[in-house]
Design a protein around this motif. Structure first.
Motif, PDB file in Angstrom:
ATOM      1  N   LEU A 138       0.820  -1.206   0.000  1.00 41.16           N
ATOM      2  CA  LEU A 138       0.000   0.000   0.000  1.00 41.16           C
ATOM      3  C   LEU A 138       0.858   1.262   0.000  1.00 41.16           C
ATOM      4  O   LEU A 138       1.812   1.385   0.761  1.00 41.16           O
ATOM      5  CB  LEU A 138      -0.936   0.007   1.209  1.00 41.16           C
ATOM      6  CG  LEU A 138      -2.071  -0.993   1.146  1.00 41.16           C
ATOM      7  CD1 LEU A 138      -2.817  -1.050   2.473  1.00 41.16           C
ATOM      8  CD2 LEU A 138      -3.022  -0.695   0.017  1.00 41.16           C
ATOM      9  N   GLY A 139       0.527   2.181  -0.896  1.00 38.31           N
ATOM     10  CA  GLY A 139       1.239   3.453  -0.995  1.00 38.31           C
ATOM     11  C   GLY A 139       2.435   3.428  -1.931  1.00 38.31           C
ATOM     12  O   GLY A 139       3.011   4.466  -2.226  1.00 38.31           O
ATOM     13  N   LYS A 140       2.822   2.268  -2.412  1.00 39.64           N
ATOM     14  CA  LYS A 140       3.973   2.165  -3.320  1.00 39.64           C
ATOM     15  C   LYS A 140       3.550   2.546  -4.731  1.00 39.64           C
ATOM     16  O   LYS A 140       2.391   2.464  -5.104  1.00 39.64           O
ATOM     17  CB  LYS A 140       4.539   0.743  -3.331  1.00 39.64           C
ATOM     18  CG  LYS A 140       4.964   0.226  -1.970  1.00 39.64           C
ATOM     19  CD  LYS A 140       6.201   0.891  -1.488  1.00 39.64           C
ATOM     20  CE  LYS A 140       6.647   0.217  -0.194  1.00 39.64           C
ATOM     21  NZ  LYS A 140       7.663   0.866   0.512  1.00 39.64           N
ATOM     22  N   GLY A 141       4.516   2.940  -5.543  1.00 44.84           N
ATOM     23  CA  GLY A 141       4.280   3.282  -6.938  1.00 44.84           C
ATOM     24  C   GLY A 141       5.076   2.361  -7.851  1.00 44.84           C
ATOM     25  O   GLY A 141       5.744   1.431  -7.390  1.00 44.84           O
ATOM     26  N   LEU A 142       5.025   2.631  -9.145  1.00 43.10           N
ATOM     27  CA  LEU A 142       5.777   1.830 -10.113  1.00 43.10           C
ATOM     28  C   LEU A 142       7.268   1.855  -9.798  1.00 43.10           C
ATOM     29  O   LEU A 142       7.819   2.889  -9.417  1.00 43.10           O
ATOM     30  CB  LEU A 142       5.544   2.350 -11.535  1.00 43.10           C
ATOM     31  CG  LEU A 142       4.206   1.990 -12.150  1.00 43.10           C
ATOM     32  CD1 LEU A 142       4.070   2.641 -13.516  1.00 43.10           C
ATOM     33  CD2 LEU A 142       4.049   0.501 -12.271  1.00 43.10           C
ATOM     34  N   ASP A 143       7.907   0.713  -9.966  1.00 45.86           N
ATOM     35  CA  ASP A 143       9.343   0.514  -9.767  1.00 45.86           C
ATOM     36  C   ASP A 143       9.783   0.656  -8.310  1.00 45.86           C
ATOM     37  O   ASP A 143      10.974   0.656  -8.039  1.00 45.86           O
ATOM     38  CB  ASP A 143      10.166   1.464 -10.648  1.00 45.86           C
ATOM     39  CG  ASP A 143       9.921   1.221 -12.134  1.00 45.86           C
ATOM     40  OD1 ASP A 143       9.685   0.053 -12.506  1.00 45.86           O
ATOM     41  OD2 ASP A 143       9.939   2.201 -12.907  1.00 45.86           O
ATOM     42  N   ASP A 144       8.847   0.766  -7.370  1.00 41.30           N
ATOM     43  CA  ASP A 144       9.214   0.803  -5.956  1.00 41.30           C
ATOM     44  C   ASP A 144       9.514  -0.613  -5.466  1.00 41.30           C
ATOM     45  O   ASP A 144       8.971  -1.591  -5.972  1.00 41.30           O
ATOM     46  CB  ASP A 144       8.089   1.396  -5.106  1.00 41.30           C
ATOM     47  CG  ASP A 144       8.013   2.901  -5.216  1.00 41.30           C
ATOM     48  OD1 ASP A 144       8.925   3.505  -5.805  1.00 41.30           O
ATOM     49  OD2 ASP A 144       7.019   3.470  -4.718  1.00 41.30           O
ATOM     50  N   GLU A 145      10.368  -0.687  -4.460  1.00 43.56           N
ATOM     51  CA  GLU A 145      10.675  -1.964  -3.830  1.00 43.56           C
ATOM     52  C   GLU A 145       9.621  -2.260  -2.765  1.00 43.56           C
ATOM     53  O   GLU A 145       9.194  -1.379  -2.031  1.00 43.56           O
ATOM     54  CB  GLU A 145      12.044  -1.932  -3.150  1.00 43.56           C
ATOM     55  CG  GLU A 145      13.204  -1.959  -4.085  1.00 43.56           C
ATOM     56  CD  GLU A 145      14.544  -2.054  -3.337  1.00 43.56           C
ATOM     57  OE1 GLU A 145      14.538  -2.051  -2.082  1.00 43.56           O
ATOM     58  OE2 GLU A 145      15.560  -2.123  -4.007  1.00 43.56           O
ATOM     59  N   VAL A 146       9.244  -3.523  -2.689  1.00 46.10           N
ATOM     60  CA  VAL A 146       8.319  -3.987  -1.659  1.00 46.10           C
ATOM     61  C   VAL A 146       9.037  -5.086  -0.887  1.00 46.10           C
ATOM     62  O   VAL A 146       9.424  -6.098  -1.454  1.00 46.10           O
ATOM     63  CB  VAL A 146       7.016  -4.541  -2.278  1.00 46.10           C
ATOM     64  CG1 VAL A 146       6.114  -5.114  -1.203  1.00 46.10           C
ATOM     65  CG2 VAL A 146       6.302  -3.470  -3.066  1.00 46.10           C
ATOM     66  N   VAL A 147       9.233  -4.855   0.400  1.00 48.20           N
ATOM     67  CA  VAL A 147       9.867  -5.848   1.256  1.00 48.20           C
ATOM     68  C   VAL A 147       8.777  -6.470   2.111  1.00 48.20           C
ATOM     69  O   VAL A 147       8.108  -5.789   2.879  1.00 48.20           O
ATOM     70  CB  VAL A 147      10.956  -5.207   2.146  1.00 48.20           C
ATOM     71  CG1 VAL A 147      11.565  -6.246   3.064  1.00 48.20           C
ATOM     72  CG2 VAL A 147      12.015  -4.541   1.288  1.00 48.20           C
ATOM     73  N   VAL A 148       8.605  -7.786   1.962  1.00 52.58           N
ATOM     74  CA  VAL A 148       7.590  -8.505   2.711  1.00 52.58           C
ATOM     75  C   VAL A 148       8.300  -9.318   3.787  1.00 52.58           C
ATOM     76  O   VAL A 148       9.123 -10.176   3.488  1.00 52.58           O
ATOM     77  CB  VAL A 148       6.775  -9.441   1.790  1.00 52.58           C
ATOM     78  CG1 VAL A 148       5.738 -10.204   2.597  1.00 52.58           C
ATOM     79  CG2 VAL A 148       6.124  -8.657   0.678  1.00 52.58           C
ATOM     80  N   ARG A 149       7.963  -9.005   5.037  1.00 47.03           N
ATOM     81  CA  ARG A 149       8.548  -9.726   6.160  1.00 47.03           C
ATOM     82  C   ARG A 149       7.586 -10.831   6.568  1.00 47.03           C
ATOM     83  O   ARG A 149       6.423 -10.583   6.856  1.00 47.03           O
ATOM     84  CB  ARG A 149       8.799  -8.781   7.321  1.00 47.03           C
ATOM     85  CG  ARG A 149       9.920  -7.816   7.037  1.00 47.03           C
ATOM     86  CD  ARG A 149      10.081  -6.754   8.122  1.00 47.03           C
ATOM     87  NE  ARG A 149      11.160  -5.834   7.817  1.00 47.03           N
ATOM     88  CZ  ARG A 149      11.060  -4.813   6.975  1.00 47.03           C
ATOM     89  NH1 ARG A 149       9.930  -4.583   6.359  1.00 47.03           N
ATOM     90  NH2 ARG A 149      12.097  -4.025   6.747  1.00 47.03           N
ATOM     91  N   SER A 150       8.098 -12.052   6.592  1.00 48.65           N
ATOM     92  CA  SER A 150       7.284 -13.204   6.978  1.00 48.65           C
ATOM     93  C   SER A 150       8.110 -14.078   7.920  1.00 48.65           C
ATOM     94  O   SER A 150       9.322 -13.862   8.070  1.00 48.65           O
ATOM     95  CB  SER A 150       6.873 -13.999   5.730  1.00 48.65           C
ATOM     96  OG  SER A 150       7.996 -14.578   5.124  1.00 48.65           O
ATOM     97  N   PRO A 151       7.493 -15.059   8.551  1.00 47.49           N
ATOM     98  CA  PRO A 151       8.253 -15.937   9.443  1.00 47.49           C
ATOM     99  C   PRO A 151       9.408 -16.657   8.738  1.00 47.49           C
ATOM    100  O   PRO A 151      10.415 -16.988   9.370  1.00 47.49           O
ATOM    101  CB  PRO A 151       7.215 -16.941   9.926  1.00 47.49           C
ATOM    102  CG  PRO A 151       5.913 -16.232   9.801  1.00 47.49           C
ATOM    103  CD  PRO A 151       6.070 -15.330   8.609  1.00 47.49           C
ATOM    104  N   SER A 152       9.286 -16.868   7.437  1.00 48.06           N
ATOM    105  CA  SER A 152      10.351 -17.550   6.700  1.00 48.06           C
ATOM    106  C   SER A 152      11.464 -16.600   6.263  1.00 48.06           C
ATOM    107  O   SER A 152      12.440 -17.026   5.662  1.00 48.06           O
ATOM    108  CB  SER A 152       9.774 -18.265   5.478  1.00 48.06           C
ATOM    109  OG  SER A 152       9.177 -17.334   4.602  1.00 48.06           O
ATOM    110  N   GLY A 153      11.321 -15.317   6.543  1.00 50.70           N
ATOM    111  CA  GLY A 153      12.341 -14.333   6.187  1.00 50.70           C
ATOM    112  C   GLY A 153      11.782 -13.224   5.325  1.00 50.70           C
ATOM    113  O   GLY A 153      10.588 -13.150   5.073  1.00 50.70           O
ATOM    114  N   GLU A 154      12.669 -12.355   4.877  1.00 49.61           N
ATOM    115  CA  GLU A 154      12.252 -11.232   4.041  1.00 49.61           C
ATOM    116  C   GLU A 154      12.286 -11.622   2.570  1.00 49.61           C
ATOM    117  O   GLU A 154      13.174 -12.344   2.130  1.00 49.61           O
ATOM    118  CB  GLU A 154      13.175 -10.036   4.267  1.00 49.61           C
ATOM    119  CG  GLU A 154      13.007  -9.376   5.600  1.00 49.61           C
ATOM    120  CD  GLU A 154      13.830  -8.099   5.717  1.00 49.61           C
ATOM    121  OE1 GLU A 154      14.640  -7.808   4.816  1.00 49.61           O
ATOM    122  OE2 GLU A 154      13.653  -7.400   6.723  1.00 49.61           O
TER     123      GLU A 154
END
Length: 165
Positions: A138-154
């Motif tokens: 949410l709030g990101k635009g084109l070519d932005d990085e999205v880092v998803v943190r989960s129990p298995s890692g980033e």
């Protein structure tokens, strides 16, 4: 005595028009179609006498409780939901209702639609806005990085497409 379950945190109150239509169709199906049929089965089973050994009666009453519980939930939930039926002013950013195409470091693409918690379906590519992945988009635009943190890692993704249908 039943097992104690702490109250669940309420999900977001936003929903797409398609999601609202689906919930209303489920409510209609349960209340106008399924409940009268089950009530009739229970009524006929009750005429047969001994209810303690009558499977139709026992399971019919259980199904009626399930239907009534779901109908109560749907009525309350539909009253508090807010239908979002238009795209935001800035369609270059990821907001509720957007179809987002993500690319991972290997070049594999995934396409997700950000929807309310009442309508998410991972197989259909619908992601709840309350999920960690959607919150990071949410709030990101084109070519932005999205880092998803989960129990298995980033996990790292790049936004390669944002569309509003």
């Amino acid at each position: 005595m039943g097992r104690y379950r702490p109250p669940r945190k309420r999900g977001s109150r936003y929903i797409t028009p398609e999601g609202e239509a689906t919930l209303r169709a489920e409510l209609h199906q349960l209340w106008k179609v399924e409940r009268p049929q089950v009530t009739n089965v229970v009524h006929e089973a009750a005429k047969n006498g001994d209810r303690s050994e009558n499977g139709d009666y026992i399971y019919g009453k259980r199904r009626l409780r399930e239907i009534d519980s779901r109908v109560r939930f749907l009525n309350k939930r539909l009253d508090e939901l807010e239908v979002v039926d238009r795209a935001p002013d800035d369609t270059s950013k990821v907001r509720f209702g957007a179809w987002v195409t993500l690319e991972d470091e290997n070049g594999d693409e995934q396409r997700w639609r950000i929807v309310g918690p009442d309508e998410f379906d991972l197989k259909a590519g619908k992601l709840s806005m309350d999920s960690p992945m959607a919150r990071s988009m949410l709030g990101k635009g084109l070519d932005d990085e999205v880092v998803v943190r989960s129990p298995s890692g980033e996990q790292l993704f790049y936004v390669v497409g944002v569309e509003y249908a």
